[in-house]
Scaffold this active site. Sequence first.
Site, short mmCIF file in Angstrom:
data_model
loop_
_atom_site.label_atom_id
_atom_site.label_comp_id
_atom_site.label_asym_id
_atom_site.label_seq_id
_atom_site.Cartn_x
_atom_site.Cartn_y
_atom_site.Cartn_z
N LYS A 278 28.00 -55.88 82.37
CA LYS A 278 29.30 -55.26 82.62
C LYS A 278 29.18 -53.74 82.52
O LYS A 278 28.29 -53.23 81.83
CB LYS A 278 30.31 -55.72 81.54
N GLU A 350 30.07 -66.66 82.72
CA GLU A 350 29.44 -67.53 81.72
C GLU A 350 30.40 -68.50 81.08
O GLU A 350 30.01 -69.58 80.64
CB GLU A 350 28.76 -66.67 80.63
N ARG A 352 32.80 -70.45 82.20
CA ARG A 352 32.91 -71.76 82.85
C ARG A 352 31.69 -72.63 82.55
O ARG A 352 31.78 -73.85 82.54
CB ARG A 352 33.12 -71.56 84.36
#
Length: 502
Positions: A278, A350, A352
Amino acid sequence: MTVPKLALSDNTGEALAKTRADVVVVGTLAGEDGPVLAPGAAAVDAAFDGRLAGLLATLGASGKAEEVVKVPTLGKLPAGVVLAVGLGKQGDAVTPEQVRRAAGAAGRALAGTDRAFVTLSELDLQAAVEGTILGSYVFTAYRSEKGDAPLAKADFATPGTGTAGTAREHKATLKAAGAIAEAVIVARDLINTPPNDLFPASFADRAKKLAEDNGLEFEVLDEKALKRQGFGGILGVGGGSSRPPRLLRLAYKPAKAAKKVALVGKGITFDSGGISLKPAANMDHMTSDMSGAAGVLASVVLAAKLKYPLEVVAHIPLAENLPSGTSYRPGDVLTMYGGKTVEVLNTDAEGRLVLVDAMVRAAEENPDYLIETSTLTGAQVVALGNRTAGVMGSEGFRDRVAAIMQATGENGWAMPLPEELRADLDSRLADLANVTGHRWGGMLAAGIFLREFVADGLDWVHIDIAGPSFNTGSPWGYTGKGGTGVPVRSIAAVLADIAANG
Ligand code: BES
Ligand code: MN
Ligand code: ZN
């Protein structure tokens, strides 16, 4: 933190003349020509010779929502201060959420006060209790200077004859509201604990303590057990961290259970994105990526405390998503629990992956309902903002949960799972890819991914709380900065609804 000590009290002149409270809280409504006293303020007003509303108007009060005006009592009452809090526009009926927010604003303004007498409970006892407790919550575990102590004791005016209810019912409401608010605080404390101290194993320790204290079954799978049993999603996501993943199971099983409810909550104790890293801006907010886990943990504990006639089992996948030499990669194919394969195209999707492992495990126990909640997508925040959760799942149950979330003031909104997005999750080599490769309908695509792992016919709901779980703005109503505890109150209400109606 500890919650204020709660009691019920009469709301008469005699009771007010004897109260040991330091502050009396009254509600005001915004009338056409200035503030109007809300029900519950009559005895206080009498001590002011019926001139309290006028006095408040002189001080500039309008009755607008969350306005706080303090008036010294100058010996008219043993309590030194009347705190008038705005409920907002004077309409047909004051809603529970108006009461909860006003009580919350009062609770925040009562920091440094030992004991308060709250008359807002004449409008709605449960909402007044929840708002007062949640508004007075502060998280100071990591501050050297703790500042003003939060409110220590709260007396609530027993709802008057106008509102139905026996003394016994009022006592039960006080107890339930106190337990519900305490559960929200259990979740908030976990969310607010920073990721250097809250990681999969330490979260598991805290959950174990809660399970033991409340008579719940407790099971924790460590990385070796996860490997043996084939939890490829949790292991894949957790592989990059030196602090290995866990899967928790906490069960409340009363003697008489009408229905079985499974809860699943996303427990990413920190989400850096992994190899699909990110951007740096606001990455610290990802300390809250375990809000779903905190919420379902608090909820199963609450189910035991309130003795719902339901079997409630929480499944909590815990992992830390970090980049390292042992991380999973974009391009990896994971074999999930139950055997389906997933091609990882983005390691930042991640949630899910850990969730479906836990959901498939949860479904093995044949629940009647599956409630899953997670800080799953930034797209939820884009679509619905910071205060409205996205609610997806099987249509009937989805709509039921969304309606309940509206009623609790936690504001869920039903969202579709459009069929055309399914093909965008097709993978070049596995059963499924973990992302679509485009931005459109990102919240819904995540829901569709989850649906692939839910058996036809199971009533399930997915509550995306990416925005509502963590308040990065200013305090408002009963919500301070940081972890909010959404959707604990709604899960409690859904459980109560299932207990009552099946
Ligand atoms: N934990 C994030 C979602 C999130 C974003 C929660 C903002 C709270 C605030 C999640 O794991 C994530 O990174 N999702 C990606 C999915 C994308 C790669 C398909 C996202 O939303 O960008
Ligand atoms: Mn992510
Ligand atoms: Zn995440």
